[in-house]
Write a protein that holds these residues in place. Sequence first.
Motif, PDB file in Angstrom:
ATOM      1  N   LEU A  82      -2.080   8.131   3.078  1.00 48.48           N
ATOM      2  CA  LEU A  82      -1.583   6.723   3.465  1.00 48.48           C
ATOM      3  C   LEU A  82      -1.071   5.744   2.628  1.00 48.48           C
ATOM      4  N   MET A  83      -2.795   5.498   1.876  1.00 54.82           N
ATOM      5  CA  MET A  83      -3.962   4.482   1.702  1.00 54.82           C
ATOM      6  C   MET A  83      -2.682   4.449  -0.244  1.00 54.82           C
ATOM      7  N   ASP A  84      -2.581   5.245  -0.396  1.00 55.62           N
ATOM      8  CA  ASP A  84      -1.704   5.848  -2.072  1.00 55.62           C
ATOM      9  C   ASP A  84      -0.313   4.828  -1.839  1.00 55.62           C
ATOM     10  N   TYR A  85       0.606   5.197  -0.537  1.00 56.64           N
ATOM     11  CA  TYR A  85       1.735   4.864  -0.549  1.00 56.64           C
ATOM     12  C   TYR A  85       1.183   2.722   0.050  1.00 56.64           C
ATOM     13  N   LEU A  86       0.153   2.903   0.805  1.00 56.25           N
ATOM     14  CA  LEU A  86      -0.016   1.189   1.011  1.00 56.25           C
ATOM     15  C   LEU A  86       0.456   0.248  -0.128  1.00 56.25           C
ATOM     16  N   GLU A  87      -0.989   0.445  -0.694  1.00 58.28           N
ATOM     17  CA  GLU A  87      -1.424   0.509  -2.315  1.00 58.28           C
ATOM     18  C   GLU A  87      -0.151  -0.283  -3.093  1.00 58.28           C
ATOM     19  N   ARG A  88       0.613   1.390  -2.775  1.00 64.66           N
ATOM     20  CA  ARG A  88       1.807   1.151  -4.083  1.00 64.66           C
ATOM     21  C   ARG A  88       2.730  -0.203  -3.832  1.00 64.66           C
ATOM     22  N   ALA A  89       2.804  -0.012  -2.011  1.00 64.97           N
ATOM     23  CA  ALA A  89       3.452  -0.790  -1.754  1.00 64.97           C
ATOM     24  C   ALA A  89       3.035  -2.912  -1.481  1.00 64.97           C
ATOM     25  N   ALA A  90       1.818  -2.226  -1.236  1.00 64.16           N
ATOM     26  CA  ALA A  90       0.817  -3.488  -1.444  1.00 64.16           C
ATOM     27  C   ALA A  90       1.295  -4.687  -2.943  1.00 64.16           C
ATOM     28  N   LEU A 126      -6.920  -4.568   1.685  1.00 68.99           N
ATOM     29  CA  LEU A 126      -8.005  -5.049   2.495  1.00 68.99           C
ATOM     30  C   LEU A 126      -7.956  -5.167   3.832  1.00 68.99           C
ATOM     31  N   HIS A 127      -7.262  -5.224   4.690  1.00 69.36           N
ATOM     32  CA  HIS A 127      -7.262  -5.379   6.119  1.00 69.36           C
ATOM     33  C   HIS A 127      -6.439  -4.120   6.159  1.00 69.36           C
ATOM     34  N   MET A 128      -5.738  -3.092   5.451  1.00 69.46           N
ATOM     35  CA  MET A 128      -4.849  -2.784   5.613  1.00 69.46           C
ATOM     36  C   MET A 128      -5.718  -1.148   5.508  1.00 69.46           C
ATOM     37  N   ARG A 129      -6.786  -1.350   4.960  1.00 64.04           N
ATOM     38  CA  ARG A 129      -7.470  -0.191   4.500  1.00 64.04           C
ATOM     39  C   ARG A 129      -8.698   0.059   5.392  1.00 64.04           C
ATOM     40  N   ALA A 130      -9.678  -0.882   6.356  1.00 64.54           N
ATOM     41  CA  ALA A 130     -10.418  -1.082   6.956  1.00 64.54           C
ATOM     42  C   ALA A 130      -9.645  -0.885   8.518  1.00 64.54           C
ATOM     43  N   ALA A 131      -7.833  -0.766   8.623  1.00 67.03           N
ATOM     44  CA  ALA A 131      -7.497  -0.279  10.023  1.00 67.03           C
ATOM     45  C   ALA A 131      -6.748   1.151   9.454  1.00 67.03           C
ATOM     46  N   VAL A 132      -7.022   1.922   8.398  1.00 67.07           N
ATOM     47  CA  VAL A 132      -6.839   3.411   8.434  1.00 67.07           C
ATOM     48  C   VAL A 132      -8.089   3.902   8.220  1.00 67.07           C
ATOM     49  N   SER A 133      -8.898   3.248   7.577  1.00 64.45           N
ATOM     50  CA  SER A 133     -10.334   3.485   7.744  1.00 64.45           C
ATOM     51  C   SER A 133     -11.131   4.119   8.913  1.00 64.45           C
ATOM     52  N   GLU A 134     -10.644   3.074  10.191  1.00 65.00           N
ATOM     53  CA  GLU A 134     -11.310   3.460  11.615  1.00 65.00           C
ATOM     54  C   GLU A 134     -10.489   4.315  12.180  1.00 65.00           C
ATOM     55  N   ALA A 135      -9.308   4.578  11.349  1.00 58.53           N
ATOM     56  CA  ALA A 135      -8.245   5.888  13.083  1.00 58.53           C
ATOM     57  C   ALA A 135      -8.907   6.983  12.719  1.00 58.53           C
TER      58      ALA A 135
END
Length: 140
Positions: free
Chosen positions: A119-127, A100-109
């Motif tokens: 980026l989110m595909d990788y981050l979600e798989r890593a999480a 949730l927090h990473m998605r907010a940060a990436v969406s604001e970038a």
Amino acid sequence: MSVGAGPVADEGQSFFDAVGGHPTFARIVVRFYEGVRDDDILRPMYPEHDMEGAVQRLTMFLEQYWGGPGTYSEQRGHPRLRMRHQPFHVNPEARDRWILHMRAAVSEAGLAPLHTATLMDYLERAAHSMVNTFDETPRP
């Protein structure tokens, strides 16, 4: 290119360079930790005295993973993400809050939609791979 669309990768250009390099990753990580600071599930995992260290480590890791400088490995060795996260109570709720927090940060970038999705595909798989318990109660 429209404002906020993010850079477009040239053939042979790293993802790191295509999205704007260090300033972009630093901005994402700082914004991510702004969310973590007020999160009752994640905040206890980050000692106050080491928040700046956490920001630096995640920034270096993401930069290296996406084709930037190898500073993370130079300073810390192999990432060994699952091993490094094993001491923490990472259950599905903690994972979902992290995303949730990473998605907010990436969406604001202000990245291009393809870069955001990549980026989110990788981050979600890593999480998802960091989950190490299904217990609801944190370890003592």
